[in-house]
Design a protein around this motif. Structure first.
Motif, mmCIF file in Angstrom:
data_model
loop_
_atom_site.group_PDB
_atom_site.id
_atom_site.type_symbol
_atom_site.label_atom_id
_atom_site.label_comp_id
_atom_site.label_asym_id
_atom_site.label_seq_id
_atom_site.Cartn_x
_atom_site.Cartn_y
_atom_site.Cartn_z
ATOM 1 N N GLN A 122 -107.996 -0.432 56.885
ATOM 2 C CA GLN A 122 -109.669 0.158 56.849
ATOM 3 C C GLN A 122 -110.390 -0.850 55.972
ATOM 4 O OE1 GLN A 122 -110.480 1.778 59.514
ATOM 5 N NE2 GLN A 122 -108.459 2.755 59.907
ATOM 6 N N ASN A 123 -109.897 -2.144 55.963
ATOM 7 C CA ASN A 123 -110.669 -2.949 55.139
ATOM 8 C C ASN A 123 -110.645 -4.327 55.587
ATOM 9 O OD1 ASN A 123 -110.801 -5.198 52.989
ATOM 10 N ND2 ASN A 123 -110.161 -3.586 51.265
ATOM 11 N N CYS A 124 -111.623 -4.986 55.645
ATOM 12 C CA CYS A 124 -111.672 -6.374 56.567
ATOM 13 C C CYS A 124 -111.293 -7.450 55.720
ATOM 14 C CB CYS A 124 -113.167 -6.412 57.045
ATOM 15 S SG CYS A 124 -113.361 -5.116 58.376
ATOM 16 N N ASN A 125 -110.994 -7.484 54.336
ATOM 17 C CA ASN A 125 -110.709 -8.346 53.705
ATOM 18 C C ASN A 125 -109.202 -8.745 53.822
ATOM 19 O OD1 ASN A 125 -113.283 -8.748 52.468
ATOM 20 N ND2 ASN A 125 -112.996 -7.301 51.097
ATOM 21 N N PHE A 126 -108.820 -10.021 53.746
ATOM 22 C CA PHE A 126 -107.589 -10.436 53.780
ATOM 23 C C PHE A 126 -106.670 -9.980 52.579
ATOM 24 C CE2 PHE A 126 -109.437 -13.427 56.722
ATOM 25 C CZ PHE A 126 -108.720 -13.441 57.582
ATOM 26 N N ILE A 127 -105.323 -9.771 52.541
ATOM 27 C CA ILE A 127 -104.718 -9.263 51.519
ATOM 28 C C ILE A 127 -103.691 -10.610 51.065
ATOM 29 C CG2 ILE A 127 -103.065 -7.971 52.688
ATOM 30 C CD1 ILE A 127 -103.117 -6.063 50.112
ATOM 31 N N TRP A 128 -103.154 -10.999 52.062
ATOM 32 C CA TRP A 128 -101.946 -11.959 51.624
ATOM 33 C C TRP A 128 -102.747 -13.182 51.661
ATOM 34 C CZ3 TRP A 128 -99.339 -8.547 50.073
ATOM 35 C CH2 TRP A 128 -98.959 -7.261 50.792
ATOM 36 N N ASN A 129 -102.326 -14.365 50.742
ATOM 37 C CA ASN A 129 -102.525 -15.562 50.497
ATOM 38 C C ASN A 129 -102.021 -16.347 51.387
ATOM 39 O OD1 ASN A 129 -104.405 -14.775 48.481
ATOM 40 N ND2 ASN A 129 -102.731 -15.174 46.743
ATOM 41 N N ASN A 130 -102.718 -17.333 52.142
ATOM 42 C CA ASN A 130 -102.263 -18.275 52.893
ATOM 43 C C ASN A 130 -101.178 -19.313 52.289
ATOM 44 O OD1 ASN A 130 -103.656 -16.892 54.831
ATOM 45 N ND2 ASN A 130 -105.183 -18.643 55.339
ATOM 46 N N ASP A 131 -101.323 -19.182 51.083
ATOM 47 C CA ASP A 131 -100.177 -20.543 50.384
ATOM 48 C C ASP A 131 -99.101 -19.760 49.639
ATOM 49 O OD1 ASP A 131 -101.664 -19.399 48.559
ATOM 50 O OD2 ASP A 131 -101.982 -21.222 47.394
ATOM 51 N N LYS A 132 -99.380 -18.754 49.007
ATOM 52 C CA LYS A 132 -98.033 -18.158 48.536
ATOM 53 C C LYS A 132 -98.763 -16.841 48.065
ATOM 54 C CE LYS A 132 -99.186 -20.057 43.800
ATOM 55 N NZ LYS A 132 -98.629 -20.782 42.754
ATOM 56 N N ASP A 133 -97.839 -15.833 47.850
ATOM 57 C CA ASP A 133 -97.978 -14.494 47.332
ATOM 58 C C ASP A 133 -96.666 -13.796 47.180
ATOM 59 O OD1 ASP A 133 -99.436 -12.417 46.676
ATOM 60 O OD2 ASP A 133 -100.685 -12.462 48.451
ATOM 61 N N THR A 134 -96.874 -12.591 46.398
ATOM 62 C CA THR A 134 -95.949 -11.484 46.505
ATOM 63 C C THR A 134 -96.235 -10.365 47.135
ATOM 64 O OG1 THR A 134 -94.945 -12.708 44.476
ATOM 65 C CG2 THR A 134 -94.004 -10.376 44.784
ATOM 66 N N VAL A 147 -89.373 -5.775 47.606
ATOM 67 C CA VAL A 147 -90.350 -6.785 47.248
ATOM 68 C C VAL A 147 -89.943 -8.286 47.646
ATOM 69 C CG1 VAL A 147 -89.035 -7.146 44.975
ATOM 70 C CG2 VAL A 147 -91.552 -8.015 45.135
ATOM 71 N N HIS A 148 -90.579 -9.211 48.176
ATOM 72 C CA HIS A 148 -90.574 -10.583 48.553
ATOM 73 C C HIS A 148 -91.941 -11.220 47.770
ATOM 74 C CE1 HIS A 148 -87.069 -9.431 50.802
ATOM 75 N NE2 HIS A 148 -87.809 -8.416 51.310
ATOM 76 N N SER A 149 -91.338 -12.671 47.555
ATOM 77 C CA SER A 149 -92.380 -13.509 47.441
ATOM 78 C C SER A 149 -92.160 -14.767 48.505
ATOM 79 C CB SER A 149 -92.037 -13.998 46.027
ATOM 80 O OG SER A 149 -92.294 -13.229 44.946
ATOM 81 N N TYR A 150 -93.300 -15.537 48.661
ATOM 82 C CA TYR A 150 -93.240 -16.643 49.629
ATOM 83 C C TYR A 150 -93.928 -17.386 49.184
ATOM 84 C CZ TYR A 150 -97.852 -15.009 51.581
ATOM 85 O OH TYR A 150 -98.834 -14.529 51.627
ATOM 86 N N THR A 151 -93.864 -18.768 49.747
ATOM 87 C CA THR A 151 -94.804 -19.887 49.738
ATOM 88 C C THR A 151 -94.783 -20.430 51.249
ATOM 89 O OG1 THR A 151 -92.933 -21.413 49.008
ATOM 90 C CG2 THR A 151 -94.218 -20.441 47.201
ATOM 91 N N LYS A 152 -95.865 -21.078 51.585
ATOM 92 C CA LYS A 152 -95.914 -21.385 52.830
ATOM 93 C C LYS A 152 -94.921 -22.683 53.214
ATOM 94 C CE LYS A 152 -99.097 -23.166 56.261
ATOM 95 N NZ LYS A 152 -100.603 -23.230 56.565
ATOM 96 N N SER A 153 -94.629 -23.420 52.193
ATOM 97 C CA SER A 153 -94.168 -24.548 52.244
ATOM 98 C C SER A 153 -92.619 -24.260 52.189
ATOM 99 C CB SER A 153 -94.265 -25.626 50.865
ATOM 100 O OG SER A 153 -94.201 -25.229 49.778
ATOM 101 N N ALA A 154 -92.218 -23.528 51.551
ATOM 102 C CA ALA A 154 -90.745 -22.979 51.472
ATOM 103 C C ALA A 154 -90.057 -22.156 52.231
ATOM 104 C CB ALA A 154 -90.253 -22.585 49.916
ATOM 105 N N ASN A 155 -91.077 -21.155 52.870
ATOM 106 C CA ASN A 155 -90.569 -20.131 53.683
ATOM 107 C C ASN A 155 -90.996 -20.186 55.227
ATOM 108 O OD1 ASN A 155 -91.119 -18.531 50.552
ATOM 109 N ND2 ASN A 155 -89.171 -18.369 51.569
#
Length: 167
Positions: A122-134, A147-155
């Motif tokens: 119920q929120n129109c803002n994005f929550i996950w970053n497109n480059d990296k996040d946890t 819990v999981h962390s990601y980076t676009k380049s690695a994952n």
């Protein structure tokens, strides 16, 4: 004469905590403390990002949470999802996951559906970053469930904006 010393697990844990080493345990070590786990995340919604409530694509950014238990039914009410920046969503309504069932937590506005296995932030803002996040998943009492962390380049080797964690 040999002196045998026995160190209990509790004593070892207390010593580790006293030395401040408890935080040295990798975050992923906590992921198996719950039947609910993060199955995957569409962190980069297809298309050009637009967080407009009408015509935007935040509903195409989603997190899939699965009940990996073979016997336990889990109610999501009180579970919390959070990112590294502190943006969060708490399930405030009853949403039951049978063993092996999953739910897609989507951005944007919509009607939650047990039958459709979908919940909306119920929120129109994005929550996950497109480059990296946890991504953090917390139980109703505050204990970490996964819990999981990601980076676009690695994952995200195929670059489709989706990462799978637990099959």
């Amino acid at each position: 004469m040999r002196i045998r010393r026995t160190v209990t697990a509790a004593a070892t844990t207390a010593a580790v905590a006293a030395l401040g080493l408890a935080g040295a345990v990798p975050a992923q070590a906590a992921e198996y403390s719950s039947a609910l786990k993060i199955k995957g995340v569409q962190y980069d919604a297809p298309g050009r990002d637009s967080n407009k409530c009408s015509g935007g694509n935040t509903k195409n950014e989603y997190l899939t949470i699965k009940n990996y238990s073979k016997t336990a039914t889990v109610n999501l009410k009180g579970y919390k999802v959070k990112d590294a920046a502190g943006n969060s969503f708490t399930f405030t309504k009853n949403h039951t996951l049978q063993p092996g069932d999953q739910v897609s937590l989507r951005g944007g506005r919509g009607t939650d559906s047990d039958a459709g296995n979908v919940a909306y932030r119920q929120n129109c803002n994005f929550i996950w970053n497109n480059d990296k996040d946890t991504i953090y998943l917390y139980k109703p009492g505050g204990a970490r469930a996964d819990v999981h962390s990601y980076t676009k380049s690695a994952n995200d080797k195929d670059g489709n904006g989706y990462i799978t964690y637990h099959g």
